[in-house]
Motif scaffolding. Structure first.
Motif, PDB file in Angstrom:
ATOM      1  N   PRO A   1     -89.654  -5.860 -18.740  1.00  0.00           N
ATOM      2  CA  PRO A   1     -89.844  -7.292 -18.521  1.00  0.00           C
ATOM      3  C   PRO A   1     -91.289  -7.708 -18.848  1.00  0.00           C
ATOM      4  N   THR A   2     -91.432  -8.888 -19.453  1.00  0.00           N
ATOM      5  CA  THR A   2     -92.761  -9.341 -19.890  1.00  0.00           C
ATOM      6  C   THR A   2     -93.709  -9.530 -18.705  1.00  0.00           C
ATOM      7  N   SER A   3     -93.171 -10.046 -17.604  1.00  0.00           N
ATOM      8  CA  SER A   3     -94.046 -10.216 -16.432  1.00  0.00           C
ATOM      9  C   SER A   3     -93.596  -9.276 -15.328  1.00  0.00           C
TER      10      SER A   3
ATOM     11  N   GLY B   1     -92.854  -3.824 -24.316  1.00  0.00           N
ATOM     12  CA  GLY B   1     -94.101  -3.872 -23.547  1.00  0.00           C
ATOM     13  C   GLY B   1     -95.305  -3.702 -24.455  1.00  0.00           C
ATOM     14  N   ALA B   2     -96.478  -3.455 -23.826  1.00  0.00           N
ATOM     15  CA  ALA B   2     -97.721  -3.295 -24.591  1.00  0.00           C
ATOM     16  C   ALA B   2     -98.502  -2.115 -24.022  1.00  0.00           C
ATOM     17  N   ALA B   3     -99.413  -1.565 -24.848  1.00  0.00           N
ATOM     18  CA  ALA B   3    -100.204  -0.403 -24.407  1.00  0.00           C
ATOM     19  C   ALA B   3    -101.557  -0.428 -25.106  1.00  0.00           C
ATOM     20  N   THR B   4    -102.631  -0.535 -24.301  1.00  0.00           N
ATOM     21  CA  THR B   4    -103.990  -0.520 -24.881  1.00  0.00           C
ATOM     22  C   THR B   4    -104.863   0.450 -24.107  1.00  0.00           C
ATOM     23  N   ASN B   5    -106.052   0.683 -24.678  1.00  0.00           N
ATOM     24  CA  ASN B   5    -107.035   1.511 -23.963  1.00  0.00           C
ATOM     25  C   ASN B   5    -108.087   0.619 -23.302  1.00  0.00           C
TER      26      ASN B   5
ATOM     27  N   PHE C   1    -103.686   1.458 -20.349  1.00  0.00           N
ATOM     28  CA  PHE C   1    -103.141   0.283 -19.649  1.00  0.00           C
ATOM     29  C   PHE C   1    -101.824  -0.006 -20.355  1.00  0.00           C
ATOM     30  N   LEU C   2    -100.701   0.236 -19.707  1.00  0.00           N
ATOM     31  CA  LEU C   2     -99.426   0.023 -20.417  1.00  0.00           C
ATOM     32  C   LEU C   2     -98.365  -0.536 -19.481  1.00  0.00           C
ATOM     33  N   GLY C   3     -97.415  -1.254 -20.102  1.00  0.00           N
ATOM     34  CA  GLY C   3     -96.304  -1.813 -19.330  1.00  0.00           C
ATOM     35  C   GLY C   3     -96.025  -3.248 -19.712  1.00  0.00           C
ATOM     36  N   SER C   4     -95.737  -4.082 -18.698  1.00  0.00           N
ATOM     37  CA  SER C   4     -95.364  -5.484 -18.927  1.00  0.00           C
ATOM     38  C   SER C   4     -96.463  -6.209 -19.709  1.00  0.00           C
ATOM     39  N   LYS C   5     -96.061  -6.809 -20.833  1.00  0.00           N
ATOM     40  CA  LYS C   5     -97.020  -7.325 -21.811  1.00  0.00           C
ATOM     41  C   LYS C   5     -98.019  -8.309 -21.201  1.00  0.00           C
TER      42      LYS C   5
END
Ligand code: P6P
Length: 336
Positions: free
Chosen positions: A202-204, A296-300, A320-324
């Motif tokens: 889920p986005t949120s 979802g999204a995943a960044t450092n 940092f990953l999961g709900s966008k």
């Protein structure tokens, strides 16, 4: 509806997406190895497999007996099939060379054989994380040792990624680059059965996962973000949040793939020379591919994890990953 086994799913993917037969075979072999690991893990004290080896791995972490057993299971299952040019593992300093008596193949398999193993002795879910890359042609030689540079590809080059989670159910979560599928192990039949089609994050969300004991060591953007989460509806986010931290990445990520959430393991001041605790090649990259494939999204904290060009096999990274919506928010705070 008739049950779709992993084997049938892979055959159907081959027909619809031209999945190469060698890749299909690789996934089947890894799934079989995960069943064997599951069997060893589930024996616990009865199998004499709990506790530590009294040795450390390349990470400087104490090796549990099951870390070593799981690593050996994956190596022995995959070395003879002719589908791999080499393997790499959290538990081995250097890349694993396919023994000379076996043919080499086109793929590279990178894995954390038993993630979260500090939880084994207290009977909390653990798992196996794997990532599949193509071996660049210039390194695919039937003779001679494989250069570790072959592995140093950004996560966008992964052709498949997944994990097995050894919990109340044993599951295999897999992406071949087009959606995320979940298979539950039928322990009576011994086969993985498709039970979760096209998993979505889920986005949120109203749930985050971080080890709060490290709070005083975080960088300011993370301190700001987590304080806003804790402020709940009285704070700027105007929403109450729940918190979970299982200290087993597979279990935390599985919860996020199942119901959303945000997983964070930021870099901290305890070891400022390290960009984070988690490893890029066999934890962050495969999990990031799964999360992105699930929407979802995943960044450092500053860039997309899958775009990071690795410089070493056991390189660490902040995650940092999961709900966008929440990944974008905390990443935005890092931009100042
Ligand atoms: P901490 C397990 O050792 C692991 O690599 C991940 O599975 C997990 O998310 C993290 O480390 C837990 O770290 O510092 O909370 O014990």
């Amino acid at each position: 509806m008739s049950r779709v086994s992993l084997s049938r799913y892979l055959i159907e993917q081959t027909r619809s997406h031209n999945t190469p037969a060698d890749l299909r075979f690789l996934i089947e072999v890894v799934a079989r190895a995960c069943k064997e690991i599951n069997h060893a893990v589930s024996k616990g004290a009865l199998g004499g497999v709990l506790g530590s080896m009294g040795t450390e791995n390349v990470q400087g972490e104490v090796q549990k007996k099951l870390d070593v057993i799981s690593n050996e299971i994956l190596l022995e299952a995959n070395e003879w099939g002719g589908h791999l040019a080499g393997m790499a593992s959290e538990e081995m300093d250097n890349a694993y060379q396919i023994p000379g008596q076996y043919p080499k193949g086109a793929y590279l398999l990178v894995f954390d054989p038993l993630d979260g193993s500090s939880n084994i002795d207290v009977n909390v879910s653990v798992g196996t994380i794997f990532s599949v890359l193509r071996c660049p042609d210039k390194y695919v030689e039937q003779t001679g040792s494989l250069d570790e540079k072959a592995f140093l590809q950004p996560g966008t080059e992964q052709v498949a990624a997944g994990y097995a989670i050894y919990g109340p159910q044993t599951m295999l979560i897999l992406t071949l680059g087009d959606s995320v599928m979940g298979f539950t192990l039928d322990r009576e039949m011994g086969s993985f059965v498709l039970t979760h089609e096209n998993m979505k994050v889920p986005t949120s969300t109203a749930e985050f996962a971080i080890n709060m004991s490290n709070q005083r060591h975080w960088e300011e953007p993370v301190k700001r973000y987590v304080s806003e989460l804790l402020a709940g509806e009285e704070g700027p986010l105007e929403k109450n949040y729940n918190m979970r931290w299982i200290a087993s990445m597979v279990a935390d990520v599985h919860r996020i793939l199942t119901r959303g959430g945000l997983f964070m393991y930021p870099r901290d001041a305890r070891e400022p020379e390290k960009p984070g605790k988690l490893r890029l090649m066999y934890e962050a990259n495969p999990m990031s591919m799964l999360i992105e494939q699930a929407g979802g999204a995943a960044t450092n904290g500053s860039q997309r994890i899958l775009d990071i060009q690795p410089e070493s096999l056991h390189q660490r990274v902040a995650v940092f990953l999961g709900s966008k919506e929440e990944v974008e928010r905390v990443t935005g705070y890092h931009q100042g």
